[in-house]
Design a protein around this motif. Sequence first.
Motif, PDB file in Angstrom:
ATOM      1  N   SER A  56       0.856  -1.188   0.000  1.00  0.00           N
ATOM      2  CA  SER A  56       0.000   0.000   0.000  1.00  0.00           C
ATOM      3  C   SER A  56       0.894   1.239   0.000  1.00  0.00           C
ATOM      4  O   SER A  56       1.828   1.338   0.802  1.00  0.00           O
ATOM      5  CB  SER A  56      -0.902   0.006   1.234  1.00  0.00           C
ATOM      6  OG  SER A  56      -1.677   1.186   1.287  1.00  0.00           O
ATOM      7  N   VAL A  57       0.620   2.148  -0.923  1.00  0.00           N
ATOM      8  CA  VAL A  57       1.438   3.352  -1.069  1.00  0.00           C
ATOM      9  C   VAL A  57       0.536   4.572  -1.041  1.00  0.00           C
ATOM     10  O   VAL A  57      -0.445   4.659  -1.779  1.00  0.00           O
ATOM     11  CB  VAL A  57       2.232   3.333  -2.393  1.00  0.00           C
ATOM     12  CG1 VAL A  57       3.033   4.620  -2.549  1.00  0.00           C
ATOM     13  CG2 VAL A  57       3.163   2.125  -2.427  1.00  0.00           C
ATOM     14  N   ARG A  58       0.862   5.514  -0.187  1.00  0.00           N
ATOM     15  CA  ARG A  58       0.097   6.755  -0.128  1.00  0.00           C
ATOM     16  C   ARG A  58       0.588   7.724  -1.192  1.00  0.00           C
ATOM     17  O   ARG A  58       1.768   7.769  -1.497  1.00  0.00           O
ATOM     18  CB  ARG A  58       0.223   7.398   1.254  1.00  0.00           C
ATOM     19  CG  ARG A  58      -0.434   6.614   2.373  1.00  0.00           C
ATOM     20  CD  ARG A  58      -0.337   7.375   3.687  1.00  0.00           C
ATOM     21  NE  ARG A  58      -0.999   6.669   4.773  1.00  0.00           N
ATOM     22  CZ  ARG A  58      -1.099   7.129   6.017  1.00  0.00           C
ATOM     23  NH1 ARG A  58      -0.549   8.315   6.330  1.00  0.00           N
ATOM     24  NH2 ARG A  58      -1.718   6.420   6.943  1.00  0.00           N
ATOM     25  N   GLY A  59      -0.336   8.495  -1.733  1.00  0.00           N
ATOM     26  CA  GLY A  59       0.030   9.472  -2.739  1.00  0.00           C
ATOM     27  C   GLY A  59      -1.096   9.682  -3.727  1.00  0.00           C
ATOM     28  O   GLY A  59      -2.098   8.958  -3.714  1.00  0.00           O
ATOM     29  N   PRO A  60      -0.955  10.662  -4.605  1.00  0.00           N
ATOM     30  CA  PRO A  60      -2.002  10.940  -5.585  1.00  0.00           C
ATOM     31  C   PRO A  60      -2.134   9.818  -6.609  1.00  0.00           C
ATOM     32  O   PRO A  60      -1.129   9.319  -7.131  1.00  0.00           O
ATOM     33  CB  PRO A  60      -1.533  12.247  -6.246  1.00  0.00           C
ATOM     34  CG  PRO A  60      -0.050  12.278  -6.025  1.00  0.00           C
ATOM     35  CD  PRO A  60       0.182  11.604  -4.716  1.00  0.00           C
ATOM     36  N   LEU A  65       1.015  12.519 -18.543  1.00  0.00           N
ATOM     37  CA  LEU A  65       1.038  11.065 -18.679  1.00  0.00           C
ATOM     38  C   LEU A  65       0.664  10.338 -17.395  1.00  0.00           C
ATOM     39  O   LEU A  65       0.078   9.246 -17.452  1.00  0.00           O
ATOM     40  CB  LEU A  65       2.432  10.619 -19.128  1.00  0.00           C
ATOM     41  CG  LEU A  65       2.882  11.121 -20.501  1.00  0.00           C
ATOM     42  CD1 LEU A  65       4.366  10.863 -20.702  1.00  0.00           C
ATOM     43  CD2 LEU A  65       2.066  10.466 -21.607  1.00  0.00           C
ATOM     44  N   THR A  66       1.001  10.908 -16.260  1.00  0.00           N
ATOM     45  CA  THR A  66       0.820  10.185 -14.999  1.00  0.00           C
ATOM     46  C   THR A  66      -0.369  10.671 -14.171  1.00  0.00           C
ATOM     47  O   THR A  66      -0.768   9.998 -13.220  1.00  0.00           O
ATOM     48  CB  THR A  66       2.088  10.285 -14.139  1.00  0.00           C
ATOM     49  OG1 THR A  66       2.325  11.671 -13.813  1.00  0.00           O
ATOM     50  CG2 THR A  66       3.287   9.724 -14.880  1.00  0.00           C
ATOM     51  N   ASP A  94      -6.694   0.203  -8.107  1.00  0.00           N
ATOM     52  CA  ASP A  94      -5.603  -0.141  -7.194  1.00  0.00           C
ATOM     53  C   ASP A  94      -4.289  -0.217  -7.968  1.00  0.00           C
ATOM     54  O   ASP A  94      -4.249  -0.550  -9.152  1.00  0.00           O
ATOM     55  CB  ASP A  94      -5.890  -1.474  -6.495  1.00  0.00           C
ATOM     56  CG  ASP A  94      -6.097  -2.611  -7.492  1.00  0.00           C
ATOM     57  OD1 ASP A  94      -7.114  -2.563  -8.226  1.00  0.00           O
ATOM     58  OD2 ASP A  94      -5.247  -3.520  -7.560  1.00  0.00           O
ATOM     59  N   ARG A  95      -3.194   0.112  -7.326  1.00  0.00           N
ATOM     60  CA  ARG A  95      -1.893   0.205  -7.991  1.00  0.00           C
ATOM     61  C   ARG A  95      -1.419  -1.144  -8.529  1.00  0.00           C
ATOM     62  O   ARG A  95      -0.641  -1.178  -9.499  1.00  0.00           O
ATOM     63  CB  ARG A  95      -0.844   0.788  -7.051  1.00  0.00           C
ATOM     64  CG  ARG A  95      -0.548  -0.065  -5.812  1.00  0.00           C
ATOM     65  CD  ARG A  95       0.411   0.653  -4.872  1.00  0.00           C
ATOM     66  NE  ARG A  95       1.719   0.862  -5.478  1.00  0.00           N
ATOM     67  CZ  ARG A  95       2.761   0.048  -5.313  1.00  0.00           C
ATOM     68  NH1 ARG A  95       2.644  -1.053  -4.571  1.00  0.00           N
ATOM     69  NH2 ARG A  95       3.922   0.313  -5.876  1.00  0.00           N
ATOM     70  N   GLN A 123       0.279   5.231  -8.160  1.00  0.00           N
ATOM     71  CA  GLN A 123      -0.532   4.991  -9.355  1.00  0.00           C
ATOM     72  C   GLN A 123      -0.172   3.662 -10.030  1.00  0.00           C
ATOM     73  O   GLN A 123      -1.053   2.926 -10.467  1.00  0.00           O
ATOM     74  CB  GLN A 123      -0.329   6.127 -10.361  1.00  0.00           C
ATOM     75  CG  GLN A 123      -1.124   5.992 -11.653  1.00  0.00           C
ATOM     76  CD  GLN A 123      -2.612   6.084 -11.413  1.00  0.00           C
ATOM     77  OE1 GLN A 123      -3.120   7.091 -10.911  1.00  0.00           O
ATOM     78  NE2 GLN A 123      -3.338   5.030 -11.743  1.00  0.00           N
ATOM     79  N   TYR A 124       1.124   3.351 -10.111  1.00  0.00           N
ATOM     80  CA  TYR A 124       1.587   2.179 -10.858  1.00  0.00           C
ATOM     81  C   TYR A 124       2.345   1.223  -9.943  1.00  0.00           C
ATOM     82  O   TYR A 124       3.170   1.641  -9.135  1.00  0.00           O
ATOM     83  CB  TYR A 124       2.530   2.600 -11.989  1.00  0.00           C
ATOM     84  CG  TYR A 124       1.981   3.694 -12.889  1.00  0.00           C
ATOM     85  CD1 TYR A 124       1.112   3.400 -13.927  1.00  0.00           C
ATOM     86  CD2 TYR A 124       2.361   5.025 -12.683  1.00  0.00           C
ATOM     87  CE1 TYR A 124       0.622   4.403 -14.749  1.00  0.00           C
ATOM     88  CE2 TYR A 124       1.884   6.033 -13.502  1.00  0.00           C
ATOM     89  CZ  TYR A 124       1.010   5.719 -14.533  1.00  0.00           C
ATOM     90  OH  TYR A 124       0.526   6.727 -15.341  1.00  0.00           O
TER      91      TYR A 124
END
Length: 379
Positions: A99-103, A227-228, A244-245, A270-271
């Motif tokens: 699990s990664v926090r971020g936009p 792009l992202t 989900d990433r 995101q990825y």
Amino acid sequence: MSLTSTFFLAVVVLVTIAAFVLLVVKWPALTGREPRKIAARAGMLLVVNGLVVLTAATQLNARFLFFADWTDLKGALTGSVTQTSLNRGGAAAEAAGRSVRGPAATAGRSLPALPLSRVSAAGVASFQVKGSASGIVGTVVVQLPPGYTNPANASVRYPVLETFSGYPGSPYQWVETMGLGSVMAQEVAAGHMRPALVVSPQIEVPPGVDTECVNGMPGNPQLETWLTRDVPSWITHTFRVRTDRASWATVGLSAGGWCAAMATMLHPAQYGAAIVMGGYFRPELSPFYQPYSHGSPWATHYDLVARARRSPPPVAIWLETSHADATSYRSSAAFLTVARPPLAVHAVVLQHAGHRTSLWKALLPESLQWLGANLSGFS
């Protein structure tokens, strides 16, 4: 004698010139309608034209390194390329599953009706998209997974594979030249992965410019943002996809391989993974496009080797390189040297291989199998 050596290239040029001079000198003696003279003229013209084509081919090969050496050329003709596989850092499935926090792009509450009239028989459609964050207006090519429009699958949400073309290239490179859709269908049928939506955004903004997919100082197009952030947001608000990433990955070749690595490593929320074919881990900006100055914070931002050493993100990277690939090998080797958990890297290192599409196309099934085995959204 090396395939790309100055001596070999000079010999080819001199032989071509000599053949042309011989043709000019002998031509008067070969005029006439006798079968022997007609055959001689035709033969000499064929030889000279063949040598001209050979000269152009060898010069282009030396410039772009399609074939690194004679062994590489032989391997391309016979289909045999020696490779070594190695792993660095952590486990790919663990890295992509964190699990990664971020936009990251969120799902739209309601999706617009899909314009079926614009979708080809292969499930491919092209859209003009305006990015709200970057302000860029660009082309985005989408290939729907088989069965997407089937009413029985109306509740199914799909993983997303965002692709990046080489330079020069187009958003159609992966769906046409690389045949990603058909290769993916074969892997799905074999049970190696689940169907995925393929999205191929334009990366040359303005057209023809090698942007390296980066942002830069004010006044330059903000490609990384486009792009992202813009493209993923448009996808999640237009198509039935998972958010989900572990259901989002990138793939790119050559300059697009750099873009795939950059997008994934700088946006791990995101990825979850990237497939990098003949790519590199620092941008290769041309003298004609300088969105930021050397030594600026932007240069530090885009040094993925330094980032992997300093603060490795929890993402999985599949990469291909070759000792003979001058475009890819140096930064790829540096990246492998410093890779450590939570970053996970699986590398395919080829012997005597160049920098060409046919090589990467042959590795596509292997890389997709890796994706299906390590990202839960694709498995």
